[in-house]
Design a protein around this motif. Structure first.
Motif, PDB file in Angstrom:
ATOM      1  N   TRP A 142       4.551  -2.305   0.826  1.00  0.00           N
ATOM      2  CA  TRP A 142       4.565  -3.527   1.622  1.00  0.00           C
ATOM      3  C   TRP A 142       3.775  -4.631   0.953  1.00  0.00           C
ATOM      4  O   TRP A 142       2.854  -4.384   0.169  1.00  0.00           O
ATOM      5  N   LEU A 143       4.095  -5.880   1.294  1.00  0.00           N
ATOM      6  CA  LEU A 143       3.336  -7.024   0.799  1.00  0.00           C
ATOM      7  C   LEU A 143       2.093  -7.277   1.636  1.00  0.00           C
ATOM      8  O   LEU A 143       1.144  -7.909   1.169  1.00  0.00           O
ATOM      9  N   ASP A 144       2.069  -6.801   2.864  1.00  0.00           N
ATOM     10  CA  ASP A 144       0.916  -6.936   3.741  1.00  0.00           C
ATOM     11  C   ASP A 144      -0.196  -5.996   3.258  1.00  0.00           C
ATOM     12  O   ASP A 144      -0.001  -4.778   3.202  1.00  0.00           O
ATOM     13  N   PRO A 145      -1.375  -6.525   2.900  1.00  0.00           N
ATOM     14  CA  PRO A 145      -2.445  -5.664   2.389  1.00  0.00           C
ATOM     15  C   PRO A 145      -2.975  -4.662   3.404  1.00  0.00           C
ATOM     16  O   PRO A 145      -3.646  -3.702   3.035  1.00  0.00           O
ATOM     17  N   LYS A 146      -2.671  -4.874   4.690  1.00  0.00           N
ATOM     18  CA  LYS A 146      -3.087  -3.897   5.698  1.00  0.00           C
ATOM     19  C   LYS A 146      -2.152  -2.685   5.714  1.00  0.00           C
ATOM     20  O   LYS A 146      -2.534  -1.619   6.197  1.00  0.00           O
ATOM     21  N   LYS A 147      -0.937  -2.859   5.211  1.00  0.00           N
ATOM     22  CA  LYS A 147       0.028  -1.763   5.184  1.00  0.00           C
ATOM     23  C   LYS A 147       0.009  -1.041   3.836  1.00  0.00           C
ATOM     24  O   LYS A 147       0.159   0.180   3.772  1.00  0.00           O
ATOM     25  N   THR A 148      -0.108  -1.803   2.763  1.00  0.00           N
ATOM     26  CA  THR A 148      -0.259  -1.251   1.412  1.00  0.00           C
ATOM     27  C   THR A 148      -1.428  -1.994   0.786  1.00  0.00           C
ATOM     28  O   THR A 148      -1.353  -3.204   0.573  1.00  0.00           O
ATOM     29  N   THR A 149      -2.516  -1.294   0.512  1.00  0.00           N
ATOM     30  CA  THR A 149      -3.709  -1.965  -0.006  1.00  0.00           C
ATOM     31  C   THR A 149      -3.420  -2.556  -1.381  1.00  0.00           C
ATOM     32  O   THR A 149      -2.532  -2.078  -2.106  1.00  0.00           O
ATOM     33  N   PRO A 150      -4.153  -3.600  -1.778  1.00  0.00           N
ATOM     34  CA  PRO A 150      -3.967  -4.163  -3.117  1.00  0.00           C
ATOM     35  C   PRO A 150      -4.113  -3.118  -4.224  1.00  0.00           C
ATOM     36  O   PRO A 150      -3.414  -3.183  -5.233  1.00  0.00           O
TER      37      PRO A 150
END
Length: 419
Positions: free
Chosen positions: A240-248
């Protein structure tokens, strides 16, 4: 270099409705073009990025992109790529997703200047149309025979498709017509599964605006990895692009672990590196594959683009610390990212002997084994080897007062959360 030449070099074109006409048009002037995404969730994943990276290339070449968020089509559901009906979301759920995707798009693509990307929501013009107008003004332009011939519909005939999803291509065609009429949009781009929807839109434009209307369609190839599996998935699911779903850190690692057979293709698709830069990295894949310079560059470029410089540096710090064993250099938040998928245990903050502590947590099977591993130097705490079986474990040793990292042997890490 004409934008079409660049797309061809990057192998980013699958189908075009009129390749020569589009090339001539883009040589003559800056055009407006669009790509859409439906708000089926509150974040895009990297698969969504494929057509939008092409949109960004048009922007950098001086053209005027439009991003469409499908607030209306998202309430219906695109049947493309599906073998069954999707569950419909409430209008409130769709709107929440619209808001989230809008912010994500702004972060990734909006820049200052004359070619600033415009954002639109098809709910704004679709919700004003009543059912009679829809059937008379738009439905009349579509034959059931032509709609059934579209691959996306034909693939669903055996399992069944509702009138709701069957009508999706009419709604998307209406989008292209509206943008052609009101935003001067002359090109729609999308994934290869959108070919039927795109050509339906072109048919509608020509029926309403005349056969000489200059409108075009372009699709991007379906991306598969060298092993034949679908791009964009990992063992843990979508990236995911959302850092809460896939961390950086996880995002960075996904790209850093790209197969040698795929990395040059991904550099062409997803980065804005020049041909010379990519050719140089391609040579290094062949001559120095062990250095993985192409993968590192891909991971850096993509993490910077999606998450920014600060979170890229954080991901690189975590990667370096895990490689070197310098765990103490990380913050508690970085520990949480880097060890997210490691075996996790919970411990109270009371002081306890290291042997008892390891056994009580379940990291060691017995006190005898714990003492043996400590004596042999097989246990490390926060990157430092433990050699004293009499060591007392306290909360003061926890990084940020929250985490203790235990390594058993060379590769067996455990994350201990201090409660």
């Amino acid at each position: 270099m004409n934008i079409m030449d660049e797309l061809e070099w990057r192998d980013a074109i699958n189908q075009q409705t009129d390749a020569e006409g589009l090339r001539d048009l883009t040589n003559q002037k800056a055009i407006s073009l669009y790509c859409g995404v439906d708000p089926t969730g509150d974040s895009m994943h990297i698969g969504h990025l494929i057509p939008f990276m092409v949109l960004k290339r048009f922007q950098l070449a001086g053209h005027r992109p439009v991003i469409l968020i499908g607030g209306a089509t998202g309430t219906i559901g695109d049947p493309s790529g599906r073998q069954s009906e999707r569950s419909l979301q409430t209008l409130e759920e769709v709107q929440a997703n619209v808001d989230a995707l809008t912010e994500q798009m702004k972060k990734l693509f909006i820049i200052e200047g004359d070619n600033q990307i415009r954002m639109v929501n098809n709910y704004d013009w679709t919700h004003k149309i009543n059912v009679i107008e829809f059937l008379r003004d738009y439905g009349k332009n579509f034959t059931v025979n032509s709609m059934l011939a579209k691959d996306v519909v034909a693939s669903r005939l055996e399992s069944g498709i509702s009138f709701t999803e069957f009508s999706y291509q009419i709604l998307q065609s209406l989008d292209y017509l509206h943008l052609f009429q009101h935003e001067d949009v002359q090109l729609q781009i999308g994934g290869s599964d959108q070919w039927g929807n795109i050509t339906s839109g072109l048919d509608l434009i020509r029926k309403r605006e005349g056969s000489e209307a200059k409108a075009f369609g372009l699709t991007i190839p379906l991306m598969l990895k060298a092993d034949g599996t679908k791009f964009g998935k990992s063992a843990g699911g979508a990236i995911w692009l959302d850092p809460k779903k896939t961390t950086p850190f996880e995002f960075y690692q996904f790209w850093a672990n790209t197969d040698d057979r795929d990395v040059v293709k991904h550099l062409k698709y997803f980065t804005f590196l020049t041909k010379e830069q990519i050719d140089d990295l391609a040579d290094k894949v062949q001559t120095e594959p062990h250095k993985r310079e192409a993968q590192k560059k891909l991971a850096e470029e993509m993490t910077r683009f999606v998450h920014g410089e600060e979170l890229l540096e954080q991901a690189k710090r975590i990667t370096a610390a895990l490689f070197s064993g310098d765990i103490k250099s990380l913050t508690a938040d970085e520990i949480e990212q880097g060890f997210k998928d490691m075996p996790t245990f919970e411990a109270t903050q009371e002081s306890k002997n290291i042997v008892d502590w390891l056994v009580d947590l379940g990291i060691e099977p017995s006190k005898r084994q714990a003492r043996e591993d400590i004596t042999k130097g097989a246990i490390s705490m926060n990157g430092e080897r433990v050699s004293d079986v009499g060591l007392e474990v306290t909360v003061a040793q926890a990084i940020g007062g929250r985490f203790i990292i235990i390594r058993k042997g060379k590769k067996n890490y455990s994350l201990v959360k201090m409660l």
